[in-house]
Design a protein around this motif. Structure first.
Motif, PDB file in Angstrom:
ATOM      1  N   VAL A   1       0.860  -1.182   0.000  1.00 57.32           N
ATOM      2  CA  VAL A   1       0.000   0.000   0.000  1.00 57.32           C
ATOM      3  C   VAL A   1       0.899   1.235   0.000  1.00 57.32           C
ATOM      4  N   PRO A   2       0.665   2.192  -0.894  1.00 54.93           N
ATOM      5  CA  PRO A   2       1.528   3.386  -0.946  1.00 54.93           C
ATOM      6  C   PRO A   2       1.451   4.188   0.352  1.00 54.93           C
ATOM      7  N   PHE A   3       2.559   4.848   0.685  1.00 56.72           N
ATOM      8  CA  PHE A   3       2.589   5.665   1.893  1.00 56.72           C
ATOM      9  C   PHE A   3       1.539   6.781   1.840  1.00 56.72           C
ATOM     10  N   GLU A   4       1.268   7.284   0.639  1.00 59.20           N
ATOM     11  CA  GLU A   4       0.266   8.345   0.501  1.00 59.20           C
ATOM     12  C   GLU A   4      -1.114   7.877   0.939  1.00 59.20           C
ATOM     13  N   ASP A   5      -1.401   6.589   0.781  1.00 57.18           N
ATOM     14  CA  ASP A   5      -2.698   6.053   1.199  1.00 57.18           C
ATOM     15  C   ASP A   5      -2.719   5.686   2.679  1.00 57.18           C
ATOM     16  N   ILE A   6      -1.557   5.366   3.225  1.00 55.25           N
ATOM     17  CA  ILE A   6      -1.481   4.974   4.638  1.00 55.25           C
ATOM     18  C   ILE A   6      -1.511   6.204   5.540  1.00 55.25           C
ATOM     19  N   ALA A   7      -0.891   7.280   5.093  1.00 54.04           N
ATOM     20  CA  ALA A   7      -0.704   8.462   5.930  1.00 54.04           C
ATOM     21  C   ALA A   7      -1.999   8.981   6.569  1.00 54.04           C
ATOM     22  N   PRO A   8      -3.108   9.114   5.818  1.00 58.32           N
ATOM     23  CA  PRO A   8      -4.330   9.625   6.459  1.00 58.32           C
ATOM     24  C   PRO A   8      -4.869   8.707   7.559  1.00 58.32           C
ATOM     25  N   LEU A   9      -4.619   7.419   7.449  1.00 53.79           N
ATOM     26  CA  LEU A   9      -5.121   6.476   8.441  1.00 53.79           C
ATOM     27  C   LEU A   9      -4.480   6.705   9.807  1.00 53.79           C
ATOM     28  N   ILE A  10      -3.207   7.071   9.802  1.00 53.82           N
ATOM     29  CA  ILE A  10      -2.492   7.242  11.074  1.00 53.82           C
ATOM     30  C   ILE A  10      -2.234   8.715  11.379  1.00 53.82           C
TER      31      ILE A  10
END
Length: 316
Positions: free
Chosen positions: A142-151
């Motif tokens: 999963v790209p970091f750009e997609d993970i960032a909002p989750l955390i």
């Protein structure tokens, strides 16, 4: 219920079932437990049914996000409760309940084999945000750009979290290369013989004067236990076959050893010493929480911890 609502509900149900294996894998690796992953998927499904799906184009990605948010909440709640490494105790002695495992032992053992006991244990030492960043990126691409909002981090900060987690996961044996290979093979053979109940193979791995020392929480007993001699030690190992299903190879303070875990949490470790002929001369079995916490546990083969590729090339 109008036709549009029914169509959306049917589309959601079909996609959820099609993605169930993927969503289960994400939840299991985030939580370290097959049973807890089942609960997370149930909660995610209930949330998904109540959501407005009109603007959702990628249902698989959206469902992965929902499952991740549920798991992240569970990880944070777990951390806030300050759970110890050993959270189930015998009331009489204050000792850990080292029965097989809560839930379905076969499924927990399968998860341990698929992911690796050592990796599950190391993941349990990570903070919730670190764990989400590492698992989603390094295991599921999963790209970091997609993970960032989750955390609630920037992509750059998320990348740093995953990199920091990766350094904690990766281990390097302290012994010289030739000795490391022999010691690893001996520990792997010890685990295989224990799982298979092969008494003869176990005895062959042990020095005749081998000494096993187990702390009082291992059995449990009022006092630590010391066993001497290859056959008595092998006989004791035969009694631990059930535990061996949830045990895996690990690096313990840079040395090859074994870690036994329940729901991704370490319950005990086995540290080994070797003679010149690579036979095992000493086994220390540790279950005391303080000593477990002080032991640095790492994954032996970091390049094999991902799904579909190594992790060392993904720090980008």
């Amino acid at each position: 219920m109008d036709d549009i609502t029914r169509d959306a509900g049917r589309r959601l149900a079909e996609r959820f079932e099609a993605d169930r294996a993927h969503l289960t894998a994400v939840a299991q690796r985030l939580l370290g437990s097959a049973a807890e992953a089942d609960d997370a998927l149930q909660e995610a499904w209930l949330r998904a049914r109540q959501a407005d799906l009109d603007a959702v184009q990628n249902l698989t990605g959206w469902l992965t996000t929902v499952v991740t948010r549920v798991c992240l909440n569970l990880l944070r709640a777990r951390r806030n409760r300050r759970e110890d490494f050993l959270d189930a105790h015998d009331g009489a002695h204050g000792t850990p309940a080292l029965s097989a495992v809560a839930g379905d032992p076969a499924r927990e053992a399968l998860l341990a084999d698929q992911v690796g006991v050592a990796l599950l244990v190391v993941l349990d030492t990570l903070g919730p945000a670190e764990r989400v960043a590492f698992v989603l990126h390094d295991m599921f691409a999963v790209p970091f750009e997609d993970i960032a909002p989750l955390i609630e981090k920037t992509p750059a900060a998320t990348r740093q979290l995953a990199s920091r987690a990766r350094r904690r996961v990766q281990g390097r044996p302290a012994a010289p290369a030739a000795d490391a290979v022999r010691r690893r093979r001996a520990v792997e053979a010890f685990l295989a013989a224990t799982r298979g109940g092969d008494f003869t193979a176990l005895v062959a791995l042990l020095h005749p004067d081998v000494v096993l020392h187990a702390d009082a929480l291992v059995v449990p007993t009022p006092e630590p236990i010391t066993v001497r001699g290859a056959e008595p030690v092998a006989q004791g190992a035969m009694a631990a076959t059930a535990r061996a299903r949830l045990t895996g190879l690990a690096l313990l303070d840079g040395e090859f050893g074994l870690v036994m875990a329940e729901r991704g949490r370490p319950r005990l470790v086995l540290a080994f010493a070797f003679g010149a002929d690579a036979r095992i001369t000493r086994i220390d079995v540790v279950a005391e929480p303080e000593r477990l916490h002080a032991t640095e546990i790492a994954v032996v083969d970091p390049a094999r911890t991902g799904t579909g590729g190594g992790i060392e090339e993904l720090d980008q």
